[in-house]
Design an enzyme around this catalytic site. Structure first.
Site, PDB file in Angstrom:
ATOM      1  N   ARG A 273      36.299  18.092  36.655  1.00 51.44           N
ATOM      2  CA  ARG A 273      36.130  19.548  36.462  1.00 51.44           C
ATOM      3  C   ARG A 273      35.511  19.895  35.108  1.00 51.44           C
ATOM      4  NH1 ARG A 273      36.749  18.436  40.705  1.00 51.44           N
ATOM      5  NH2 ARG A 273      38.392  19.016  42.154  1.00 51.44           N
TER       6      ARG A 273
ATOM      7  N   CYS B  26      42.403  26.381  43.153  1.00 51.82           N
ATOM      8  CA  CYS B  26      43.543  25.782  42.440  1.00 51.82           C
ATOM      9  C   CYS B  26      43.603  26.314  41.018  1.00 51.82           C
ATOM     10  CB  CYS B  26      43.419  24.262  42.421  1.00 51.82           C
ATOM     11  SG  CYS B  26      43.741  23.567  44.040  1.00 51.82           S
TER      12      CYS B  26
ATOM     13  N   GLU C 173      42.811  24.926  35.566  1.00 48.05           N
ATOM     14  CA  GLU C 173      41.498  24.627  36.155  1.00 48.05           C
ATOM     15  C   GLU C 173      40.628  25.890  36.105  1.00 48.05           C
ATOM     16  OE1 GLU C 173      41.432  22.255  39.700  1.00 48.05           O
ATOM     17  OE2 GLU C 173      39.603  23.188  40.411  1.00 48.05           O
TER      18      GLU C 173
END
Ligand SMILES: Cc1cc2nc3c(=O)[nH]c(=O)nc-3n(C[C@H](O)[C@H](O)[C@H](O)COP(=O)(O)OP(=O)(O)OC[C@H]3O[C@@H](n4cnc5c(N)ncnc54)[C@H](O)[C@@H]3O)c2cc1C
Length: 303
Positions: free
Chosen positions: A175, A224, A294
């Site tokens: 990420r 998420c 995230e």
């Protein structure tokens, strides 16, 4: 030249509520919001802002951000809804390299590649957002991520010039990408896909789509909230810490998947932040793990 002078040619929404421009549907007022589809208009905006010193923020579809209730004292550039289809740059053996604009929707790119029997992006089925947002955040699922496919990236820099990044210049991690800081704006991307059979590509697509069954549908979320810690699953930890169904104001931890927070209708960013804090401390108490976000928090007051 200042940004306001471009408003006669590029549509600008002044004093715009940011809740209209992100999937969570929360956030205060931005000084101005400018939806842009083309690279040339984007370059014009960046040059004008560097002359005038305006603060600029880049977003795609806002599917991975939490915009604070205090809003954004700056111009939000939305690089999205680019209608230009991807183009094939070259092919060798079973490999096919394509170029796609950053503002192109990722779900359309997945469909485009499946129709051409091009394999590689099936994992991205069900991920909303733009190609630019996906590359900036190295979006992924089931251990695969878009950075694995990227062969080159073109970016627009603060002074309005373009930079070309080859594969050797690009370091992607879980990420994260060289573009996560918001300084270099992704304008187009090269991806290497593999020519496969129609049956196999569609089978892989169905497989990845089936793995999303446990995620909330038809509710306002940003995907998420927390990253998976090394070797673990944030969703499982949150579930075992009893987070499912917890709520603050109009925000609730999804009963289907504990790593999703839903806006039940009238949530504020503050509700979501408070819920994030509660979830994080429950996991810290039970597992001694400090979950990292995230989602990206943006707006006045964000760190
Ligand atoms: C239902 C749902 C499911 C999801 N599932 C997944 C998943 O499985 N895997 C996953 O990784 N994510 C998932 N997400 C999160 C999100 O969809 C992805 O991270 C997506 O790639 C974000 O794209 P975006 O265009 O919406 O980016 P935005 O949310 O608009 O922006 C995210 C960040 O990228 C930056 N950015 C955006 N465009 C550019 C650009 N052109 N150049 C430089 N920086 C840019 C922004 O400044 C911001 O910091 C999900 C979200 C939802 C709502």
């Amino acid at each position: 030249m200042c940004l306001s002078s471009l408003a006669s040619r590029i549509p600008v929404r002044f004093q715009e509520p940011m809740r209209f421009w992100n999937t969570w549907g929360v956030g205060g007022i931005a000084k101005a919001v400018m939806p842009i589809t083309s690279e040339s208009a984007l370059a014009e905006v960046r040059r004008a802002s560097s002359d005038a010193g305006d603060r600029l923020f880049i977003l795609g579809e806002g599917s991975n951000v939490l915009v604070l209730d205090g809003g954004i004292d700056g111009w939000v550039i939305l690089l999205r809804d680019d209608p230009s289809p991807p183009e094939i740059v070259r092919s060798w053996g079973n490999s096919v390299e394509i170029r796609v604009s950053a503002g192109y929707p990722l779900r359309r790119l997945v469909n485009w590649s499946v129709r051409r029997r091009l394999s590689g992006l099936e994992f991205a089925v069900g991920i909303p957002g733009t190609v630019g947002g996906a590359v900036a955040g190295n979006a992924g699922a089931q251990g695969r991520s878009i950075g694995d496919l990227v062969s080159f990236v073109r970016t627009l820099e603060v002074d309005g010039t373009f930079s070309d990044w080859g594969k050797g210049d690009l370091t992607f991690a879980y990420r994260s990408s060289p573009f996560a800081g918001g300084t270099s704006w992704v304008t187009s991307v090269g991806l290497v896909l593999s020519l496969s059979s129609d049956g196999l590509v569609r089978q892989r697509l169905r497989h990845f789509a089936s793995l999303r069954k446990g995620q909330p549908k038809n509710s306002r979320t940003a995907g998420c909230v927390f990253k998976n810690p090394p070797g673990g699953s944030a969703g499982l930890m949150l579930d075992s810490a009893g987070c499912k169904g917890l709520s603050v104001g109009g925000a609730m931890v999804s009963r289907e998947h504990a790593n999703f927070i839903e806006n039940l209708g009238d949530a504020t960013s503050d509700d979501i932040l408070k819920l994030i804090d509660i979830c994080r401390s429950r996991v810290r108490d039970q597992f001694g793990v400090n979950l990292e976000l995230e989602i990206k928090v943006i707006g006045d007051g964000a760190l």
